[in-house]
Design an enzyme around this catalytic site. Structure first.
Site, PDB file in Angstrom:
ATOM      1  N   HIS A 418       0.815  -1.008  -0.430  1.00  0.00           N
ATOM      2  CA  HIS A 418       0.064  -0.113   0.219  1.00  0.00           C
ATOM      3  C   HIS A 418       1.014   1.324   0.102  1.00  0.00           C
ATOM      4  O   HIS A 418       0.496   2.610  -0.201  1.00  0.00           O
ATOM      5  CB  HIS A 418      -0.395  -0.021   0.921  1.00  0.00           C
ATOM      6  CG  HIS A 418      -0.068   0.528   2.317  1.00  0.00           C
ATOM      7  ND1 HIS A 418       0.567  -0.367   3.075  1.00  0.00           N
ATOM      8  CD2 HIS A 418      -0.231   1.463   3.708  1.00  0.00           C
ATOM      9  CE1 HIS A 418       1.061   0.390   4.262  1.00  0.00           C
ATOM     10  NE2 HIS A 418       0.604   1.159   4.274  1.00  0.00           N
ATOM     11  N   HIS A 433       1.368   6.630  -0.641  1.00  0.00           N
ATOM     12  CA  HIS A 433       0.599   6.031  -0.023  1.00  0.00           C
ATOM     13  C   HIS A 433      -1.135   5.428   0.064  1.00  0.00           C
ATOM     14  O   HIS A 433      -1.969   6.601   0.537  1.00  0.00           O
ATOM     15  CB  HIS A 433       0.603   6.936   1.296  1.00  0.00           C
ATOM     16  CG  HIS A 433       0.541   6.060   2.893  1.00  0.00           C
ATOM     17  ND1 HIS A 433      -0.814   5.622   3.296  1.00  0.00           N
ATOM     18  CD2 HIS A 433       0.752   5.007   3.545  1.00  0.00           C
ATOM     19  CE1 HIS A 433      -1.225   4.690   3.789  1.00  0.00           C
ATOM     20  NE2 HIS A 433       0.089   4.587   4.903  1.00  0.00           N
TER      21      HIS A 433
END
Length: 484
Positions: A418, A433
């Site tokens: 992620h 992110h």
């Protein structure tokens, strides 16, 4: 919002604008009261979203605790198979909801794994209700109420034992408590104390001293520093702290600069001592600040508000003066960090940079995702929103393909997929992110196409993510793109 609204109603009564038995007041007062009464449901929603639990299911189960028929039934002595249901008032409570959602998270995940896909839609919630609801009314609800009562009692004992010293000490350590999120543990007992006694003289009062001190120290830094970026950050953070929101000041100014932090602690302890010695009390559960100062209005004691205002003034002035005297621009604050300007497009202004570093800072970054760009400050995460990791933007993605924003090396790629760190050829480090708190998915719905150490060109595919699945799991897919 509800707390400030309630404090304004209290102020209206104290000023004689409306009577407590006036129909208008009684009707308007139900608006904030409803928010606090149904606090278990609000906590359930946020806890379920954090843990990726089925939110409607969680609300349906915890809703039992404030269901009028249920509360009336247990008050008259309800039982199940001869076992009496504990009599507890769950309005304004926090811990029962949190404990219930934790159990629901475990049960839902386990049942989902062992249940065939065709029957999950009804079988999983059925089992969850059968298992979790009884556990909640017999065990978790009373246990959560007991934990809340224990914390409330501990706070009252500490304040009763140490008096004004406790207020001053808590005000002085709040910067460190808030920085790791532990201040949230004080909120349930604070709400419970006000619900039980009508007033609270410890946490809210200490918070007033700390919040205003953060503002004073930040404004002094803005006045003294020669760094235009730090000055802009400090002014914005100082205004936010003045209104009770201290995270921007903490993460953006004071925790990064020892002298500014010393000023905050000095102002907070000094003001906390004054507020404690004058027995200032709050009457509403809300973050203390300029907008909510009416939370200290006491119809029976006008001096309560006066002393709160004097304490706030002491906090601001002491912190401002100490910060003004102690502040020195360090090398890290005198020079602009190159990355702060690398996050903007190539046509952005770099007039505030010195000529010898302006050329290095002109780096164009492509958007790593297709979607809508929003300011970083709108991200529902204090660390990103306060720009403590660095400047940047956020993207609300419409496509799950994460592309390289520039040519460079993949310097970090978490196993969960992620978060991707890229160092450009110019030495700029960029963090992409994907989503908020998506690390908890442990890589589920993410597929990495690169590994740490790989060399990539601008536009290369880094990661693909199933956005619909991430949203269905209860996570926000807003993606911060930050220059570290």
């Amino acid at each position: 919002g509800a707390g400030i609204f309630k404090s304004l109603l209290i102020a209206a009564v104290a000023l004689g604008w409306v009577a407590k038995d006036n129909p208008t007041y009684l009707t308007l007062a139900t608006i904030p009261d409803a928010v606090f009464y149904f606090l278990p449901l609000l906590v359930t929603f946020t806890a379920a979203r954090r843990l990726g639990v089925n939110i409607p299911l969680a609300l349906g189960i915890v809703g039992l605790l404030v269901f009028p028929n249920f509360t009336t039934l247990i008050a008259s002595g309800a039982s199940v198979f001869g076992v009496t249901v504990p009599v507890v008032s769950y309005g304004t409570q926090v811990f029962p909801a949190i404990l219930t959602v934790l159990l629901l998270w475990a049960v839902e995940h386990w049942v989902t794994k062992i249940t065939p896909a065709p029957i999950r839609v009804f079988f999983v919630p059925l089992v969850c209700i059968i298992v979790v609801a009884p556990a909640m009314i017999f065990l978790l609800g009373p246990l959560g109420f007991w934990l809340g009562s224990l914390l409330t009692g501990a706070m009252l004992w500490l304040h009763a034992t140490l008096g004004w010293v406790a207020v001053a000490l808590l005000a002085g350590v709040l910067p460190f408590i808030i920085s790791v999120g532990m201040h949230k543990a004080f909120i349930p007992p604070t709400v419970a104390t006000i619900a039980a006694t009508g007033r609270e003289s410890f946490y809210n009062v200490s918070s007033l001293a700390h919040n205003i001190s953060e503002s004073g120290s930040s404004f002094a830094v803005a006045f003294r520093t020669k760094n235009p970026t730090l000055r802009a950050t400090a002014i914005s953070a100082g205004v936010s702290a003045l209104f009770g929101i201290t995270e921007p000041a903490l993460y953006g100014v004071t925790l990064q600069n020892r002298r500014a932090l010393i000023a905050v602690i000095t102002g907070a302890v000094t003001a906390g001592a004054y507020l404690g010695l004058t027995n200032v009390a709050s009457f509403v559960a809300v973050g203390p600040g300029l907008a909510s100062i009416s939370m200290f209005v006491d119809a029976d004691n006008p001096w309560n508000l006066v002393n709160a205002l004097v304490g706030a003034a002491i906090a601001w002035v002491v912190a401002f003066v100490v910060s003004l005297v102690l502040w020195r621009d360090s090398a890290s604050t005198t020079l602009r960090v190159l990355a702060e300007n690398a996050a903007v497009a190539s046509d952005a202004s770099v007039d505030t940079l010195t000529p010898d570093i302006a050329a290095e800072a002109r780096v164009e970054l492509r958007s790593p995702l297709t979607g809508r760009v929003i300011p970083l400050s709108h991200v529902d995460d204090a660390v990103f929103a306060s720009a403590s990791l660095g400047e940047g933007v956020a993207i609300v993605p419409s496509d799950g393909r994460v592309l390289a924003p520039a040519a460079g090396e993949i310097v970090s790629l978490l196993p969960s997929g992620h978060a991707i760190g890229l160092r450009t050829d110019e030495g700029i480090e960029v963090l992409v992110h994907v989503g908020i708190d998506t690390v908890k998915l442990a890589g589920e719905h993410f597929d990495a196409h690169v590994t740490q150490g790989d060399r990539v060109a601008a536009g290369d595919l880094l990661v693909t993510v199933d956005l619909d699945a991430v949203r269905a799991a209860g996570y926000d897919v807003t993606t911060p793109v930050v220059v570290l």
